[in-house]
Enzyme design. Structure first.
Site, mmCIF file in Angstrom:
data_model
loop_
_atom_site.group_PDB
_atom_site.id
_atom_site.type_symbol
_atom_site.label_atom_id
_atom_site.label_comp_id
_atom_site.label_asym_id
_atom_site.label_seq_id
_atom_site.Cartn_x
_atom_site.Cartn_y
_atom_site.Cartn_z
ATOM 1 N N ASP A 1 0.806 -1.726 -0.170
ATOM 2 C CA ASP A 1 -0.543 -0.454 -0.032
ATOM 3 C C ASP A 1 0.359 1.088 0.077
ATOM 4 O O ASP A 1 1.571 0.728 0.351
ATOM 5 C CB ASP A 1 -1.177 -0.045 1.206
ATOM 6 C CG ASP A 1 -0.448 -0.300 2.479
ATOM 7 O OD1 ASP A 1 0.978 -0.709 2.580
ATOM 8 O OD2 ASP A 1 -1.089 0.433 3.029
ATOM 9 N N TYR B 1 2.984 4.181 0.785
ATOM 10 C CA TYR B 1 3.727 5.536 1.777
ATOM 11 C C TYR B 1 2.446 6.118 2.758
ATOM 12 O O TYR B 1 2.030 7.038 1.949
ATOM 13 C CB TYR B 1 4.496 6.569 1.408
ATOM 14 C CG TYR B 1 6.103 5.088 0.942
ATOM 15 C CD1 TYR B 1 6.687 4.615 0.972
ATOM 16 C CD2 TYR B 1 5.975 5.657 -0.543
ATOM 17 C CE1 TYR B 1 7.482 4.085 1.267
ATOM 18 C CE2 TYR B 1 7.416 4.996 -1.156
ATOM 19 C CZ TYR B 1 8.492 4.163 -0.163
ATOM 20 O OH TYR B 1 8.990 3.010 -0.691
ATOM 21 N N PHE C 1 6.273 1.824 -4.314
ATOM 22 C CA PHE C 1 7.958 1.926 -3.887
ATOM 23 C C PHE C 1 8.654 2.992 -4.066
ATOM 24 O O PHE C 1 9.643 3.622 -4.040
ATOM 25 C CB PHE C 1 9.205 0.357 -5.036
ATOM 26 C CG PHE C 1 8.704 -0.328 -3.768
ATOM 27 C CD1 PHE C 1 8.987 -0.640 -2.670
ATOM 28 C CD2 PHE C 1 7.787 -1.154 -5.072
ATOM 29 C CE1 PHE C 1 8.612 -2.013 -2.093
ATOM 30 C CE2 PHE C 1 8.070 -3.008 -4.244
ATOM 31 C CZ PHE C 1 7.589 -2.726 -2.836
#
Length: 238
Positions: free
Chosen positions: A66, A68, A79
């Protein structure tokens, strides 16, 4: 409705998913969340993975969990973080493996847009999250939607590499049934697990070796320091 959300070849493919009862329930939940909570990413960035990587262009799926959940981080790509936010620990470990694997020096930022524009679908299984609350939107309907994205990629006639780091990503393996595709598994790059087999897994060179073996153009994994402009905007600057 889908063509208002997506403006490339994903739109007709995902029309049934957007029209489903599951997504309509999710949509109502998100309307309430964005009105009453601080949610990441911004609502106009939720589908950036699909905006930036058209279905026809997908060569690699890099599956995250999920977004940040801190300020100025999530922007709809797994990412990846918004500039000028420095790379979070997991991304730092990805850069460390990139250096070890292909001797590519890491950039000073964490924006992976250049990968997305080459056919790397940077997809999270859940596309939104409450500020400071990891996994807070898990089980609300996103998994149904992103599972359909994975199934559609599985249906492609061109070979695709699925890079699956960690148990959550690898739980999607039953959706990848087409034998032409390549699955690369490794522990998650999180500092808690990277030392248990992520380092040394060489996902970048293995991905390119597979793509080349199938007659597909490899990914240029080197990430430029300057932002990657949209094609139309780039033409204006030339």
């Amino acid at each position: 409705m889908t063509r208002e959300i997506l403006h490339n070849d994903w739109a007709p493919l995902l029309a049934p998913a957007f029209a489903s009862e599951s997504y309509q329930n999710l949509r109502q939940f998100l309307i309430g969340e964005y009105r009453t909570q601080k949610i990441h990413p911004g609502m106009y960035d939720i589908f950036n993975a699909l905006h930036l990587t058209a279905y026809a262009d997908v060569k690699v799926v890099l599956l995250g969990q999920d977004p940040y959940h801190g300020d100025n981080q999530a922007h709809g790509l797994s990412f990846s973080v918004l500039r000028p936010t420095p790379p979070p620990p997991s991304l730092q470990n990805i850069y460390r493996e990139l250096k070890s694997d292909l001797d590519i020096d890491p950039p000073t930022h964490g924006d992976l847009t250049s990968w997305a524009r080459q056919g790397v679908l940077l997809l999270n299984t859940v596309l939104t999250v409450r500020d400071g609350q990891a996994n807070s939107h898990r089980g609300k309907g996103w998994e149904v939607f992103t599972d359909q994205v994975i199934r559609l990629v599985n249906d492609k006639r061109e070979p695709v590499v699925f890079i699956l780091w960690g148990r959550n990503a690898q739980a999607k393996i039953p959706l990848i049934t087409n034998p032409i595709h390549c699955i690369l598994k490794a522990p998650h790059p999180s500092p808690l697990s990277a030392s248990y087999g992520f380092f040394g897994s060489r996902p970048f060179s293995k991905t390119n070796a597979f793509l080349v073996s199938q007659g597909r153009t490899p990914i240029d994994w080197k990430i430029p320091e300057e932002p990657v402009l949209p094609a139309a905007q780039a033409e204006l600057t030339q």
